[in-house]
Design a protein around this motif. Structure first.
Motif, PDB file in Angstrom:
ATOM      1  N   LEU A 125      -6.524  -3.123   4.736  1.00  0.00           N
ATOM      2  CA  LEU A 125      -6.089  -2.227   3.676  1.00  0.00           C
ATOM      3  C   LEU A 125      -4.720  -1.604   3.926  1.00  0.00           C
ATOM      4  N   GLU A 126      -4.280  -1.567   5.186  1.00  0.00           N
ATOM      5  CA  GLU A 126      -2.950  -1.038   5.483  1.00  0.00           C
ATOM      6  C   GLU A 126      -1.879  -2.110   5.397  1.00  0.00           C
ATOM      7  N   GLY A 127      -2.294  -3.343   5.209  1.00  0.00           N
ATOM      8  CA  GLY A 127      -1.346  -4.445   5.127  1.00  0.00           C
ATOM      9  C   GLY A 127      -0.746  -4.576   3.746  1.00  0.00           C
ATOM     10  N   ASN A 128      -0.714  -5.765   3.241  1.00  0.00           N
ATOM     11  CA  ASN A 128      -0.107  -6.085   1.965  1.00  0.00           C
ATOM     12  C   ASN A 128      -0.830  -5.353   0.822  1.00  0.00           C
ATOM     13  N   PRO A 129      -0.087  -4.643  -0.046  1.00  0.00           N
ATOM     14  CA  PRO A 129      -0.730  -3.932  -1.164  1.00  0.00           C
ATOM     15  C   PRO A 129      -1.423  -4.867  -2.157  1.00  0.00           C
ATOM     16  N   LEU A 130      -1.091  -6.142  -2.139  1.00  0.00           N
ATOM     17  CA  LEU A 130      -1.792  -7.099  -2.997  1.00  0.00           C
ATOM     18  C   LEU A 130      -3.277  -7.146  -2.661  1.00  0.00           C
ATOM     19  N   ILE A 131      -3.608  -6.867  -1.417  1.00  0.00           N
ATOM     20  CA  ILE A 131      -5.002  -6.937  -0.980  1.00  0.00           C
ATOM     21  C   ILE A 131      -5.812  -5.760  -1.515  1.00  0.00           C
ATOM     22  N   SER A 132      -5.305  -4.541  -1.357  1.00  0.00           N
ATOM     23  CA  SER A 132      -6.103  -3.363  -1.755  1.00  0.00           C
ATOM     24  C   SER A 132      -6.313  -3.268  -3.255  1.00  0.00           C
ATOM     25  N   SER A 133      -5.510  -3.978  -4.042  1.00  0.00           N
ATOM     26  CA  SER A 133      -5.694  -3.959  -5.493  1.00  0.00           C
ATOM     27  C   SER A 133      -6.256  -5.279  -6.021  1.00  0.00           C
ATOM     28  N   ASN A 134      -6.617  -6.188  -5.128  1.00  0.00           N
ATOM     29  CA  ASN A 134      -7.157  -7.488  -5.514  1.00  0.00           C
ATOM     30  C   ASN A 134      -8.576  -7.330  -6.063  1.00  0.00           C
ATOM     31  N   LYS A 135      -8.908  -8.100  -7.100  1.00  0.00           N
ATOM     32  CA  LYS A 135     -10.217  -7.976  -7.750  1.00  0.00           C
ATOM     33  C   LYS A 135     -11.365  -8.291  -6.797  1.00  0.00           C
ATOM     34  N   ILE A 136     -11.176  -9.202  -5.863  1.00  0.00           N
ATOM     35  CA  ILE A 136     -12.233  -9.546  -4.901  1.00  0.00           C
ATOM     36  C   ILE A 136     -12.521  -8.346  -4.003  1.00  0.00           C
ATOM     37  N   VAL A 137     -11.460  -7.706  -3.535  1.00  0.00           N
ATOM     38  CA  VAL A 137     -11.601  -6.537  -2.670  1.00  0.00           C
ATOM     39  C   VAL A 137     -12.198  -5.371  -3.457  1.00  0.00           C
ATOM     40  N   LEU A 138     -11.713  -5.159  -4.687  1.00  0.00           N
ATOM     41  CA  LEU A 138     -12.243  -4.070  -5.508  1.00  0.00           C
ATOM     42  C   LEU A 138     -13.729  -4.260  -5.776  1.00  0.00           C
TER      43      LEU A 138
END
Length: 175
Positions: A125-138
């Motif tokens: 979650l502290e890495g690429n912001p694409l991850i924390s807003s990705n639908k799979i992660v959400l």
């Protein structure tokens, strides 16, 4: 959290987009509990405290298998996007140890995995912001029916807090 969803068509796939634009800021593993045994062995679920950009905090329970599935899904998702040229560079996804053949689940293993998951979520979650807003992660971090509900908070006087010191562990969850 994600309350209202709309769907946008991209290249013959449908992607969910949050109308509230909430994403995960931070997730911490706050403990684990023994899960009912399916056969003759027990397993553990991990309780995560999830902090969102809309200033809400949720509590979720996920098994190690759930996290391994998340890892596989986000890795496949970002590798496919990179291969198709939809993103310019590969996205770093921290590694998980995974399961070992004939490894029995124990409290010691759960404690080890708790530390491993704490590090994994922090790096993820502290890495690429694409991850924390990705639908799979959400979707992974969204509350499910099986997740614990926080207890209703009530205001206590100083004396009431002193009387209930032993109950601190039970305050967070109804179930």
């Amino acid at each position: 959290m994600i309350d209202e969803m709309s769907f946008i068509k991209h290249d013959k796939t449908y992607e969910a987009v949050s109308s509230t634009n909430a994403s995960v800021v931070y997730a911490t593993v706050s403990g684990f509990a023994e899960k009912k045994a399916k056969y003759w062995f027990s397993d553990y679920v991990f309780v995560l405290e999830v902090y969102w950009t809309n200033k809400k905090t949720t509590y979720i329970k996920r098994s190690y298998d759930d996290v391994l599935n998340l890892y596989r899904d986000i890795k496949d998702n970002f590798n496919n996007k990179y291969e198709k040229g939809l993103i310019k560079s590969p996205v770093f996804i921290p590694k998980l140890e995974g399961k070992r053949f004939l490894q029995q689940s124990s409290v010691g293993l759960a404690e080890h995995r708790e530390m491993e998951l704490q590090s994994f979520f922090k790096q993820l979650l502290e890495g690429n912001p694409l991850i924390s807003s990705n639908k799979i992660v959400l979707n992974f971090f969204c509350r499910r029916q099986t997740d614990p509900l926080p207890s209703e908070t009530t205001e206590h006087s100083d004396n009431a807090e002193d009387e209930n010191e032993d109950d601190d562990d039970d305050i967070l969850f109804d179930r």
